[in-house]
Structure formats: C-alpha cells, structure tokens
Enzyme design. Structure first.
Site, PDB file in Angstrom:
ATOM      1  N   SER B 145     -26.094 -14.013   9.130  1.00  0.00           N
ATOM      2  CA  SER B 145     -24.918 -14.191   8.286  1.00  0.00           C
ATOM      3  C   SER B 145     -23.869 -13.119   8.593  1.00  0.00           C
ATOM      4  CB  SER B 145     -25.354 -14.207   6.814  1.00  0.00           C
ATOM      5  OG  SER B 145     -24.330 -14.717   5.993  1.00  0.00           O
ATOM      6  N   GLU B 240     -24.618 -26.389   6.930  1.00  0.00           N
ATOM      7  CA  GLU B 240     -23.804 -25.238   6.543  1.00  0.00           C
ATOM      8  C   GLU B 240     -22.315 -25.511   6.699  1.00  0.00           C
ATOM      9  OE1 GLU B 240     -24.875 -21.362   7.872  1.00  0.00           O
ATOM     10  OE2 GLU B 240     -26.653 -22.077   8.880  1.00  0.00           O
ATOM     11  N   HIS B 270     -28.041 -22.495   5.356  1.00  0.00           N
ATOM     12  CA  HIS B 270     -27.731 -21.148   5.857  1.00  0.00           C
ATOM     13  C   HIS B 270     -28.995 -20.288   5.993  1.00  0.00           C
ATOM     14  CE1 HIS B 270     -24.854 -17.931   6.496  1.00  0.00           C
ATOM     15  NE2 HIS B 270     -25.366 -17.209   5.517  1.00  0.00           N
TER      16      HIS B 270
END
Lengths: 300, 300
Positions: B145, B240, B270
């Site tokens: 991320s 996502e 995610h």
C-alpha cells in the site's frame, strides 16, 4: 550482470544471415528448423512419438522426479512453420522444471491449411486429452508465439462449447492477431531482431487466406471476450514489436476478472526463453513459469 | 475451488463495522492496528527491536533455513497509520518463504510529519543498510500500500543520488499518488471494501499538506522516470480502486526498459496477501513474490 548477456544475444542475432531472395514455404520451414535446432534439448527427458486427435504429437516425460499433470504444448512459427521438434528445447526445459509430462502437438499449418484449421486441431487435441480421462484441472495449455495464440483459442473454444477450461494458460510472446496494430510496432521496430510489421502483416494474410479477421478466434487478442478464462501467465521480451499483443491480451483478461500475470523481461527478443543456455533471464523466466504451472495444476 | 474463499473474504469485509463518527488520527491508528492484528503472525520467526537511521525497526529472522539477503519492508497505512507490527503477518510470511531476514521500518507518518518526511526516512534506512556493509545486490525493498510507494521512492532516490539501487522492488497494492485518477476509481468503486475515491483524496491531502503533488517523489506512479529502476514485481487485487495505480506504475517501468511483472489476482481486495490463512490465492501470490525476491537477491 546479465546486461552483457542481453547484449551478446543482440549481437548474435544481428549476425544471423538473412537471404535476399524470397524463399518458398519449404525453404522457410527448413530455415526455421535449422535456426531452432541451435537450441539444445537438455538431458533428463524421454521423447515418444504418439498420435493425438488424428495428428502427430510428441510425448515428453521427465526421467525422474515426475509429478502428475500434463502440459499441452503448441509450438510457434507464424502459423506456417515449425513442429514439436522446433520447440523441443523449450518444452523439455519446462518438463524438467515442473516434473510434468508435456505433449507437444503438430497442428495443421498455413498456407496449405489456413485458419481455422490449426485452431480446430488444437482444441481437438485438448478435448481428446479430456476424453482419455485427464481432468481439465490437470492440464496446462502452453504455447510460444503463434502457439501462444493457439493456447488462448483453445481455452476460449472450451469455454464457448461448455467444455471445462484447462487449469491455466501460459503464453511466451504470443502473436495473436493476424491484423495487428499497437504502439510497439513502432516503438520496438528498430530493436526487434526477428520481425518487421510488414512481415507480420504478410504472415497474417497467409494464415487468414481471406477469412474475416474480425472474430474472436481469428483475432483473440483484440476481439476475445475473456470471461471465464483460466489463470493466465504471459511472458514477453521488451524488444519485441509483438510486446503490445501481450499487453493487450492481459488488459482484456484483467477487465474480465481473470487471474493474470504479465511478465516482461527488458532488452530481450521474441521467445527469449529459448536462450536458456546463454541468458540468465531465460532460466529465471522459465522458473517463474514452472511455479505458475505447478501452482495451478491439481496434484490429485 | 477458491471462488468460495474469495466470496467469503468479501462477506467478512462487508460485515466490518464502520463507525459513522469521523475519528481523530489516534482513533484511526488504533482501529487500523486492531484490524491488522486479526492477521496471525506465523511461528518460525524471531522478532527483535532495532534502530535504523535513527528510527525504530523490527528485525524479523527465520528460526531455520536462513539464506543470505535482507528484505527492507515498509508497512502500509495511507501514509498516516500503521507500524512494523501492523504488517508483521505479511512480513513474517515472506521471511518464512524466502529464508531471508526482513527489517520492517517505522518511518514518520502524516499528519504530524507529512511528505517528504517518510520518503526521506525510508531512503535513509536503505542507505544505512549499505553503510553497514550490506551490498545493494543483497537487498530487496518490499512494501504494501503506502509502503509500496515508499519502496518505489526509495529506489528512485538511490538512482537519483548515485547510490546503487536495490536488487529488486516488490510492491503489494501500491498506492503511490496522493492525487490520483484512473479508470479503476470508477470501475472498482462498488467492489472495493476498503477505499472510496473520496477517502483516498482526503488521505492524499493529509499526506501532502500543501506540497506540490506534481513531482516524482510526491507522485511516483504518474510522474517518475523509471529508467535505471531495478526489477519490479507489483501484485494487486482485481477488486481495488487502486488497481490502475499498479497498471500505470508497471506501464512506466515497461516503457523505461525495466524488468517488470504485473501480477493481478481477480476478485480480491487491497493487500489480499494478508488473508493467507483464509485464501489460497494469498499464499500462491506470496510464493510467487518469494521466488521473484530470491531470484534477484544475490546469494554471495
């Protein structure tokens, strides 16, 4: 470290003599077979001629450390050249890395048998493997170049006809659309040691022989609906004018909610995995392909 | 087989309560830590608090079957949440699969320390590993991320400053550009269980705190020149809204002649690798990441 190896491959290919006389199809086939015979078949596999769906095929088995599962392999050669033998080095390296047997299939070629003869042969081969009692989950369909396109149309045919799709599809530098376009035709034109856009155009016309290119089976990369497609791995070289075929195929897969890996090795040519004896990246790519295949082919 | 597992993850996330009250940053951090603590740290690793580049870090080592090399790990959390502990499950699973030690680094977070504080910390951590005598070829930089963005900016910083780049970079669902756009913001909006475009916009503004987004370090995905970047693996979930960040990052790498793999698992959210105990595809993806890392990190 392998920047020198990549450069070495480029220089090796730049020295390849290209005859100035146009060659007939038999001369082209001989030239292709000679070129591909430079790639050594590794020790550790046995090869047996078999018949599959009424055509010749070669069964390639590991001498040791066998595991269940079958790779159905479709060789490259612009839909007109090649045979199970011309792709045997690549096929055998995959057999050694996966422990799985491969069946390399001799589909019909243009110009004698243009589209859709080869497409039909390849799907018939897959269906006969199922009829022999192999489960779809135990079969990976693998191909290079034009054989990559055949691996895609085989899975699409299965889906369209309600036949279980294979466990996965693996394409090395797929060349899927006879009438292609794409930025890499321009951006890689001066780097690609094998193809020119004009040569691709000519081999595409020879393959289609007047058939409509605007269909899913004739142009799977730009026309296929990929829904229901099995997990897909596409490996391609960064120096190929065919690079965008791989990009577009994986884009379509992504949009259709397919598990998909696009694996690009920079600075190397079409089906660079064949250079496994000379290029570290070739072996690394084959190891990644072998992991992908063994992850998806059921062990049971 | 795992279609049910993917559906199960979706249902599990749909049940996650989302408070209607806006939370302050400390409440958000506590909530994130609680959520991430649901992911079990596997047995077989030791954890030691260390200091690196003047910040806290956690050294994670395999109890057995160690091999040389270091993964420098940057956790996720929208540039404002998270710690080495919140990513510890993922980190430990990578340590077990590679046999390599990991150092998970506690970089500074917004809003207290907005851009470029974290970018500078992460590069300082990498440089200190080199100063300690680790070779660049022995270091893989890995992040999830926002930590994926940090792994990219760390390699870019090295290149820009004439420092040897790491052996490879691996990003799980990188979120790289605070002011992003892209088709998946729309196409995945109804499927993404974690993010909305509005929430991403808000966390991007919090991270930038008025800094110009139109620079390579602030928006590596849309602004970075990737030339000279090391081999890159990006894994992302098909559900996502951040999907296109991964697509665009790998496009830029491809155009800069970087070895690059874009690995998409459909129908998952995610950083789906965190669900390794519940989802077969998570473990398969981690195995592919581990192979990529061990292929590129020098054994010597």
């Amino acid at each position: 470290m392998s920047a020198e190896q990549r450069q070495g491959i480029r220089q090796m290919l730049a020295r390849t003599p290209t005859g100035s006389e146009p060659k007939n199809i038999e001369e082209q086939r001989e030239g292709f077979a000679t070129m591909m015979s430079a790639f050594q078949v590794p020790a550790g596999v046995t090869r047996t001629d078999i018949e599959l769906a009424g055509r010749r095929a070669v069964l390639v088995e590991p001498v040791r450390d066998a595991r269940p599962g079958t790779m159905l392999y479709f060789h490259g050669g612009s839909f007109a050249l090649g045979s199970p033998e011309t792709a045997m080095s690549l096929t055998a390296h995959l057999v050694l890395r996966t422990g799985m047997r491969a069946i390399s299939f001799d589909y019909r070629l243009a110009p004698e048998d243009p589209f859709p003869a080869g497409v039909k042969d390849c799907f018939a081969a897959y269906r006969e493997l199922l009829e022999q009692g192999n489960t779809a989950e135990s079969i990976a369909v693998v191909g290079d170049s034009a054989g990559g396109a055949m691996s895609v149309t085989t899975a699409l045919s299965a889906r369209n006809q309600g036949v279980p799709v294979p466990a996965c599809v693996v394409c090395f530098s797929p060349g899927g659309d006879p009438m292609r376009s794409g930025g890499s035709l321009v951006s890689r034109r001066d780097r690609d040691p094998f193809f020119t856009p004009e040569a691709l155009q000519a081999s595409g016309e020879r393959y289609l022989a007047g058939a409509n290119p605007d269909t899913e089976m004739a142009s799977p990369i730009s026309r296929a609906d990929m829904s229901g497609f099995p997990p897909l791995l596409v490996q391609v070289g960064g120096d190929e004018i065919l690079l965008d075929d791989s990009v577009h195929l994986t884009e379509r897969a992504r949009e259709a909610d397919v598990d998909v890996v696009l694996d690009v090795t920079a600075g190397v040519p079409h089906v660079f995995q064949a250079f496994v004896d000379h290029l570290d990246e070739a072996g690394l790519a084959l190891d990644r392909a072998a992991l992908f295949i063994t992850q998806h082919v059921a062990r049971g």
